[in-house]
Design an enzyme around this catalytic site. Structure first.
Site, PDB file in Angstrom:
ATOM      1  N   TYR A 133      -3.996  24.383  -2.312  1.00  0.00           N
ATOM      2  CA  TYR A 133      -3.057  23.260  -2.472  1.00  0.00           C
ATOM      3  C   TYR A 133      -2.670  23.094  -3.944  1.00  0.00           C
ATOM      4  CZ  TYR A 133      -1.123  18.526  -1.808  1.00  0.00           C
ATOM      5  OH  TYR A 133      -0.300  17.424  -1.769  1.00  0.00           O
ATOM      6  N   THR A 155      -1.064   8.070   3.968  1.00  0.00           N
ATOM      7  CA  THR A 155      -0.218   8.677   5.014  1.00  0.00           C
ATOM      8  C   THR A 155      -1.151   9.425   5.973  1.00  0.00           C
ATOM      9  OG1 THR A 155       0.041  10.848   3.986  1.00  0.00           O
ATOM     10  CG2 THR A 155       1.584   9.129   3.267  1.00  0.00           C
ATOM     11  N   ASP A 165      11.889  23.928  10.570  1.00  0.00           N
ATOM     12  CA  ASP A 165      10.638  24.464  10.034  1.00  0.00           C
ATOM     13  C   ASP A 165      10.989  25.076   8.686  1.00  0.00           C
ATOM     14  OD1 ASP A 165       8.551  26.117   9.253  1.00  0.00           O
ATOM     15  OD2 ASP A 165       8.060  26.730  11.301  1.00  0.00           O
ATOM     16  N   THR A 176      -3.544  11.986   4.426  1.00  0.00           N
ATOM     17  CA  THR A 176      -4.736  11.596   3.677  1.00  0.00           C
ATOM     18  C   THR A 176      -5.739  10.812   4.517  1.00  0.00           C
ATOM     19  OG1 THR A 176      -3.544   9.669   2.845  1.00  0.00           O
ATOM     20  CG2 THR A 176      -3.595  11.609   1.419  1.00  0.00           C
TER      21      THR A 176
HETATM   22  P1  NDP Z   1       2.429  13.945   6.131  1.00  0.00           P
HETATM   23  O1  NDP Z   1       1.514  14.986   6.661  1.00  0.00           O
HETATM   24  O2  NDP Z   1       2.244  12.540   6.548  1.00  0.00           O
HETATM   25  O3  NDP Z   1       3.952  14.350   6.410  1.00  0.00           O
HETATM   26  C1  NDP Z   1       4.396  15.646   6.149  1.00  0.00           C
HETATM   27  C2  NDP Z   1       5.303  16.096   7.257  1.00  0.00           C
HETATM   28  O4  NDP Z   1       5.702  17.456   7.006  1.00  0.00           O
HETATM   29  C3  NDP Z   1       4.605  16.096   8.623  1.00  0.00           C
HETATM   30  O5  NDP Z   1       5.438  15.547   9.607  1.00  0.00           O
HETATM   31  C4  NDP Z   1       4.340  17.563   8.830  1.00  0.00           C
HETATM   32  O6  NDP Z   1       4.175  17.942  10.188  1.00  0.00           O
HETATM   33  C5  NDP Z   1       5.604  18.160   8.228  1.00  0.00           C
HETATM   34  N1  NDP Z   1       5.516  19.607   8.094  1.00  0.00           N
HETATM   35  C6  NDP Z   1       4.393  20.376   7.994  1.00  0.00           C
HETATM   36  N2  NDP Z   1       4.727  21.669   8.007  1.00  0.00           N
HETATM   37  C7  NDP Z   1       6.075  21.733   8.123  1.00  0.00           C
HETATM   38  C8  NDP Z   1       7.005  22.789   8.196  1.00  0.00           C
HETATM   39  N3  NDP Z   1       6.613  24.080   8.191  1.00  0.00           N
HETATM   40  N4  NDP Z   1       8.319  22.495   8.300  1.00  0.00           N
HETATM   41  C9  NDP Z   1       8.725  21.213   8.347  1.00  0.00           C
HETATM   42  N5  NDP Z   1       7.892  20.167   8.290  1.00  0.00           N
HETATM   43  C10 NDP Z   1       6.576  20.424   8.180  1.00  0.00           C
HETATM   44  O7  NDP Z   1       2.344  14.078   4.552  1.00  0.00           O
HETATM   45  P2  NDP Z   1       2.748  13.091   3.347  1.00  0.00           P
HETATM   46  O8  NDP Z   1       3.865  12.230   3.736  1.00  0.00           O
HETATM   47  O9  NDP Z   1       1.515  12.509   2.821  1.00  0.00           O
HETATM   48  O10 NDP Z   1       3.212  14.179   2.282  1.00  0.00           O
HETATM   49  C11 NDP Z   1       4.560  14.485   1.989  1.00  0.00           C
HETATM   50  C12 NDP Z   1       4.580  15.334   0.736  1.00  0.00           C
HETATM   51  O11 NDP Z   1       3.940  14.620  -0.320  1.00  0.00           O
HETATM   52  C13 NDP Z   1       3.828  16.654   0.864  1.00  0.00           C
HETATM   53  O12 NDP Z   1       4.517  17.658   0.176  1.00  0.00           O
HETATM   54  C14 NDP Z   1       2.507  16.372   0.172  1.00  0.00           C
HETATM   55  O13 NDP Z   1       1.893  17.530  -0.326  1.00  0.00           O
HETATM   56  C15 NDP Z   1       2.965  15.443  -0.930  1.00  0.00           C
HETATM   57  N6  NDP Z   1       1.907  14.611  -1.475  1.00  0.00           N
HETATM   58  C16 NDP Z   1       1.246  13.696  -0.680  1.00  0.00           C
HETATM   59  C17 NDP Z   1       0.245  12.931  -1.222  1.00  0.00           C
HETATM   60  C18 NDP Z   1      -0.514  11.933  -0.416  1.00  0.00           C
HETATM   61  O14 NDP Z   1      -1.514  11.403  -0.933  1.00  0.00           O
HETATM   62  N7  NDP Z   1      -0.130  11.635   0.820  1.00  0.00           N
HETATM   63  C19 NDP Z   1      -0.126  13.046  -2.643  1.00  0.00           C
HETATM   64  C20 NDP Z   1       0.648  14.007  -3.379  1.00  0.00           C
HETATM   65  C21 NDP Z   1       1.624  14.754  -2.800  1.00  0.00           C
HETATM   66  P3  NDP Z   1       2.699  18.463  10.720  1.00  0.00           P
HETATM   67  O15 NDP Z   1       2.044  17.284  11.304  1.00  0.00           O
HETATM   68  O16 NDP Z   1       3.044  19.500  11.732  1.00  0.00           O
HETATM   69  O17 NDP Z   1       1.941  19.012   9.566  1.00  0.00           O
END
Ligand code: NDP
Length: 249
Positions: A154, A189, A62, A192
């Protein structure tokens, strides 16, 4: 400086169980990198590591917990034989205008998206020094380059991360550690799922990106961008360039 062979990467990825983190873990593992996938989604993370096989492992982390970070860095150095890269990818999205957003929700987004990356760089820097240098990629967003209505916390978090990225690049440069920020546009993903498909319609590349397209940018930042630090890498279908007017004939 020559490019880094992915086989020489020993990388910890946060939020790596799905989405952009998982696609990056897969690409790097397929190219021979040693990868510690971390997340709070244990089942998905373990399944992914099992699917990728030996050079990939999973561990719960985490990103808001300094204790988790301490233990994960120790585990990464043991399991991977050192640590020379960090992908600070975990993040959460949250909707709300500046006056609608609840303080607890604002703090939670800042805690994961900003403090989580701070704790990660703080915990990993000594290990990267022990490896005689390395590279950190911090996952910001196009929301760290411009504003978006209804996403106040955000947007704030992703601009903060972009600033922290520059501070860290300066602080860690003497230790041969590059620090780069990644700025994806809309990527398909689980994060979104709630965003309508036509959101990307006015972009120069009028579609959502795929996680694999971001993963290839991350690999470039890690392995090829030897003369870059503190800088921003955008993978957004042209979203921050502007909008295309698609006029009817
Ligand atoms: P996802 O939600 O698909 O994946 C993110 C992962 O991070 C999930 O498994 C989530 O778990 C986990 N997570 C959340 N909180 C924590 C925590 N406290 N500790 C460890 N892991 C945690 O997101 P994306 O793959 O889309 O995004 C990845 C990154 O890219 C993020 O930083 C996002 O802001 C950034 N991003 C994404 C965009 C998009 O369009 N997808 C665009 C621009 C930036 P849980 O399900 O519990 O939340």
């Amino acid at each position: 400086m020559p490019a880094i062979d992915p086989k020489d990467l020993k990388i910890l990825i946060t939020g790596g169980a799905r989405g952009i983190g998982a696609a990056t873990a897969q690409l790097l593992a397929e190219q021979g990198a040693s990868v510690l996938i971390t997340d709070v989604l244990d089942d998905e993370g373990q399944d992914l590591a099992r699917r990728l096989g030996a050079p990939a492992r999973y561990r719960r982390l985490d990103v808001t917990s300094a204790t988790d970070w301490h233990d994960a860095v120790h585990a990464a150095e043991e399991a991977l034989g050192g640590l020379n890269a960090l992908f600070n990818n975990a993040g959460i999205l949250g909707f709300g205008t500046i006056d609608e957003t609840e303080p607890d929700s604002f703090r939670r987004i800042m805690d994961i998206n900003v403090t989580g990356c701070f704790l990660g760089m703080r915990a990993c820097a000594p290990a990267l020094r022990r490896a005689r240098g390395g590279v950190i990629v911090n996952c910001s967003s196009t929301a760290g380059l411009q504003g978006y209505g209804g996403l106040s916390a955000y947007v704030t978090s992703k601009w903060a991360l972009r600033g922290m990225n520059k501070a860290a690049a300066l602080d860690l440069a003497p230790d041969n550690i590059r620090v780069l920020s990644l700025h994806p546009g809309p990527i398909r993903t689980p994060m979104t799922d709630v965003i309508p498909g036509d959101t990307a319609a006015a972009q120069p590349i009028a579609r959502f990106g795929e996680p694999e397209e971001v993963a290839r940018m991350v690999r470039f930042m890690l392995c090829e961008a030897s003369y870059s630090t503190g800088s921003e890498f955008v993978v957004d279908g042209g979203a921050v360039t502007g909008q295309v007017l698609r006029l009817q004939a």
